[in-house]
Design a protein around this motif. Structure first.
Motif, short mmCIF file in Angstrom:
data_model
loop_
_atom_site.label_atom_id
_atom_site.label_comp_id
_atom_site.label_asym_id
_atom_site.label_seq_id
_atom_site.Cartn_x
_atom_site.Cartn_y
_atom_site.Cartn_z
N GLN A 160 -15.31 0.69 4.02
CA GLN A 160 -14.88 0.36 2.68
C GLN A 160 -16.06 -0.03 1.79
O GLN A 160 -17.02 -0.64 2.25
N ASN A 161 -15.96 0.34 0.53
CA ASN A 161 -16.93 -0.15 -0.46
C ASN A 161 -16.42 -1.48 -1.00
O ASN A 161 -15.33 -1.56 -1.58
N SER A 162 -17.18 -2.55 -0.78
CA SER A 162 -16.69 -3.89 -1.08
C SER A 162 -16.40 -4.09 -2.56
O SER A 162 -15.44 -4.78 -2.93
N ILE A 163 -17.20 -3.49 -3.44
CA ILE A 163 -17.01 -3.69 -4.89
C ILE A 163 -15.77 -2.94 -5.37
O ILE A 163 -14.94 -3.47 -6.11
N LEU A 164 -15.64 -1.69 -4.95
CA LEU A 164 -14.43 -0.93 -5.32
C LEU A 164 -13.18 -1.60 -4.77
O LEU A 164 -12.15 -1.68 -5.45
N ALA A 165 -13.27 -2.08 -3.54
CA ALA A 165 -12.11 -2.72 -2.94
C ALA A 165 -11.70 -3.96 -3.71
O ALA A 165 -10.52 -4.21 -3.94
N ALA A 166 -12.70 -4.77 -4.11
CA ALA A 166 -12.39 -5.98 -4.88
C ALA A 166 -11.78 -5.64 -6.23
O ALA A 166 -10.83 -6.29 -6.69
N ALA A 167 -12.32 -4.60 -6.89
CA ALA A 167 -11.81 -4.20 -8.21
C ALA A 167 -10.37 -3.69 -8.09
O ALA A 167 -9.50 -4.03 -8.91
N PHE A 168 -10.11 -2.87 -7.07
CA PHE A 168 -8.76 -2.37 -6.86
C PHE A 168 -7.81 -3.53 -6.55
O PHE A 168 -6.69 -3.60 -7.07
N SER A 169 -8.25 -4.42 -5.68
CA SER A 169 -7.41 -5.57 -5.31
C SER A 169 -7.03 -6.39 -6.53
O SER A 169 -5.89 -6.82 -6.70
N HIS A 170 -8.02 -6.62 -7.41
CA HIS A 170 -7.77 -7.40 -8.62
C HIS A 170 -6.79 -6.66 -9.54
O HIS A 170 -5.88 -7.26 -10.11
N ALA A 171 -6.98 -5.34 -9.66
CA ALA A 171 -6.14 -4.56 -10.56
C ALA A 171 -4.68 -4.55 -10.08
O ALA A 171 -3.75 -4.74 -10.88
N ILE A 172 -4.47 -4.38 -8.79
CA ILE A 172 -3.09 -4.26 -8.33
C ILE A 172 -2.43 -5.62 -8.16
O ILE A 172 -1.20 -5.74 -8.22
N SER A 173 -3.22 -6.69 -7.98
CA SER A 173 -2.62 -8.01 -7.83
C SER A 173 -1.91 -8.45 -9.10
O SER A 173 -1.00 -9.28 -9.06
N GLN A 174 -2.31 -7.89 -10.24
CA GLN A 174 -1.64 -8.22 -11.49
C GLN A 174 -0.25 -7.60 -11.56
O GLN A 174 0.60 -8.03 -12.34
N GLU A 175 -0.02 -6.58 -10.71
CA GLU A 175 1.29 -5.94 -10.67
C GLU A 175 2.19 -6.55 -9.61
O GLU A 175 3.36 -6.81 -9.84
N CYS A 176 1.62 -6.76 -8.41
CA CYS A 176 2.49 -7.17 -7.30
C CYS A 176 2.09 -8.49 -6.67
O CYS A 176 2.86 -9.05 -5.90
N GLY A 177 0.90 -8.99 -6.93
CA GLY A 177 0.52 -10.31 -6.48
C GLY A 177 0.19 -10.43 -5.01
O GLY A 177 -0.14 -11.50 -4.54
N SER A 178 0.25 -9.35 -4.23
CA SER A 178 -0.01 -9.43 -2.80
C SER A 178 -1.01 -8.36 -2.40
O SER A 178 -0.72 -7.18 -2.50
N VAL A 179 -2.20 -8.78 -2.01
CA VAL A 179 -3.25 -7.85 -1.62
C VAL A 179 -3.79 -8.29 -0.27
O VAL A 179 -4.03 -9.47 -0.05
N GLY A 180 -3.98 -7.37 0.65
CA GLY A 180 -4.44 -7.75 1.97
C GLY A 180 -5.46 -6.79 2.53
O GLY A 180 -5.81 -5.78 1.91
N GLN A 181 -5.94 -7.12 3.72
CA GLN A 181 -6.93 -6.32 4.42
C GLN A 181 -6.57 -6.30 5.89
O GLN A 181 -6.22 -7.32 6.46
N TYR A 182 -6.61 -5.12 6.51
CA TYR A 182 -6.38 -5.07 7.94
C TYR A 182 -7.00 -3.81 8.52
O TYR A 182 -7.18 -2.82 7.83
N PRO A 183 -7.34 -3.81 9.82
CA PRO A 183 -7.86 -2.62 10.47
C PRO A 183 -6.72 -1.73 10.93
O PRO A 183 -5.84 -2.16 11.67
N SER A 184 -6.71 -0.48 10.50
CA SER A 184 -5.65 0.44 10.86
C SER A 184 -5.96 1.12 12.18
O SER A 184 -7.11 1.37 12.52
N GLY A 185 -4.91 1.46 12.93
CA GLY A 185 -5.07 2.23 14.14
C GLY A 185 -5.07 3.73 13.90
O GLY A 185 -5.20 4.51 14.84
N ALA A 186 -4.93 4.14 12.65
CA ALA A 186 -4.91 5.56 12.31
C ALA A 186 -6.32 6.04 11.97
O ALA A 186 -7.28 5.27 11.94
#
Length: 504
Positions: free
Chosen positions: A389-415
């Motif tokens: 992941q690109n940390s800056i893009l991830a933070a910007a996306f997280s901030h943008a979508i948190s204004q819509e749904c308020g729940s942003v997370g991070q996890y390692p996928s098995g896919a």
């Protein structure tokens, strides 16, 4: 950290590696904005959050982290109960209100996507109703390329010699950077769009058209490239496109992916590196009743290999995965099988770990061939490497979508995904980022059915619901906001570049 055994949500005792982080939503104040601007005025980057503000955001109890069980996608485990609290990891300093795009630009993006909503919904349903396997996405190729052409994009069909790949491009002004977006289209054998690629397809379309709209409205120079990428489900379509130059010149490339999770939430994920392997066993036919000793049973070799891998799983790490199938056969029961073929997926968190695990799995095949006097042919297909992941893009996306749904997370996928290979193959393609939107792609307003996650018939049903579409549009708006910042904000883009280079 562990869950208390008495937790009512801890159904099976089998803890996944997922960690769900719910971050405090932040609002962006609406600002007056002139129609004619240059990129230096798109975002006010001068004000930073104070140390006390950052501490308050991180330690507030609205930021929660807990482990969930891996065996149930039902809604009960997401109820509010007493978990152990700890501060979630962050990609960078929590964004201040001025670390986002201005309110009027965001409104333009949201208005455009809302305007397209009904037509995007129709595209999604049409693709879902016509599932096509890898490299056979003929219906989706025509449908999407025609749609993009009708909205002012220059479209190249059958792009770079791939029958079902396409490219839609739009440039405003002169100079400027280039943002790329991916739209996947392929379905799975037997179970159709059980990975929700119909939603990935329309999200890419929505992101591209929304960015085009704000480039025109605010006269920002830049180029938008939407790629229709075939064959994600095992064919490595993006890898082929990369090798043929499809991503050349992109400064960033974005996409999203649906999966089950808490209602109206979003997650930024990593993915496992993956090696697909074909193992073929060649034996000797014989009459199974009259002279079986004259034969060498290739099917026995396959079953012995399968059992060997099953035993190997006890000695591999919890975040490693090995899964395989034996291909079907129409042979008679009274003939010793002289041929058997298996397909295996080997996964591990990193490229190096994948190499070592693949060697151990291959040894299982070799031992089975030796024990049954069969000849073995191993074919290793194009690998998918781990996503960074690109940390800056991830933070910007997280901030943008948190204004819509308020729940942003991070996890390692098995896919695993072929998208990551774009960044690994060439350092020119700087901020390749995947955002796996953990939203409700299901039949109700809450999660999918129990055990109804990706690659299940239940998830295929969920991927066509109105709730899934609504969640997809929320993610699409946040991705468009993030992609536009790459084009309009030079300071932000340089941070993205630096974060990429630091991760390599």
């Amino acid at each position: 950290m562990s869950l208390d055994a008495s937790d009512a949500n801890h159904h099976s005792g089998c803890l996944s590696l997922r960690r769900l982080f719910k971050l405090k939503p932040q609002r962006v104040p609406n600002k007056s904005f002139t129609k004619q601007v240059n990129s230096s005025h798109i975002c006010d980057q001068t004000r930073k959050a104070s140390d006390s503000e950052r501490d308050a955001d991180i330690t507030d109890l609205t930021s929660r982290v807990f482990y969930d069980t891996c065996c149930d996608f039902g809604s009960s485990k997401f109820s509010t109960v007493a978990y152990q609290w700890e501060a979630p990891p962050v990609y960078s300093d929590p964004p201040s209100p001025n670390d986002s795009i201005c309110g009027e630009i965001r409104h333009t993006i949201e208005t455009m996507i809302d305007t397209l909503d009904s037509s995007l919904r129709l595209l999604s349903l049409q693709i879902h109703s016509h599932p096509e396997l890898m490299f056979e996405e003929i219906f989706a190729h025509k449908l999407l390329s025609d749609y993009m052409e009708s909205h002012g994009f220059s479209v190249t069909r059958h792009y770079l010699g791939l029958k079902t790949a396409w490219k839609a491009e739009y440039t405003h002004g002169q100079g400027g950077r280039t943002i790329g977006i991916n739209s996947e289209m392929d379905a799975l054998p037997e179970i159709g769009h059980a990975c929700g690629h119909n939603l990935i397809a329309i999200s890419g379309v929505g992101v591209a058209l929304a960015i085009k709209s704000v480039l025109e409205t605010y006269n920002v120079p830049g180029t938008v490239v939407l790629l229709g990428t075939p064959a994600e489900e095992g064919g490595g379509g993006k890898i082929i496109l990369l090798e043929r130059g499809a991503y050349k010149g992109m400064d960033a490339c974005l996409m999203c992916h649906p999966s089950p999770g808490p209602e109206l939430s979003s997650f930024v994920v990593s993915s496992l590196a993956m090696q697909s392997i074909d193992a073929e066993f060649f034996g000797q036919s014989a009459h199974a009743g009259d002279a079986p000793w004259e034969g060498a049973n290739a099917l026995d070799a396959a079953f012995l290999a399968y059992s060997s891998v099953s035993v190997l799983r006890q000695q591999i790490k919890p975040d490693h995965r090995v899964n395989g199938v034996i291909n079907g056969s129409e042979r008679a029961a009274n003939v010793i099988p002289d041929y058997a073929k298996m397909r295996w997926y080997v996964r591990a968190p990193t490229r190096d770990q994948l190499t070592r695990l693949t060697e151990r799995v291959s040894a299982c095949f070799e031992g089975a061939a030796l024990a049954t006097s069969c000849r073995l042919k191993i074919t290793k297909n194009t690998p998918y490497y781990d996503l960074r992941q690109n940390s800056i893009l991830a933070a910007a996306f997280s901030h943008a979508i948190s204004q819509e749904c308020g729940s942003v997370g991070q996890y390692p996928s098995g896919a695993s995904t072929d998208f990551v290979c774009v960044v690994i193959k060439s350092s020119r393609y700087i901020p390749i980022d995947q955002f796996r939107s953990r939203v409700m792609f299901h039949t109700a307003t809450i999660p999918t059915q129990p055990n109804g996650g990706n690659h299940s018939p239940a998830f295929a049903d969920s991927a066509r619901t109105a709730e899934a579409h609504k969640a997809c549009m929320i993610t699409t708006k946040a991705l468009a906001c993030t992609g536009f910042r790459v084009l309009a904000d030079k300071v932000f883009f340089m941070q993205v570049r630096e974060a990429f280079e630091a991760s390599m």
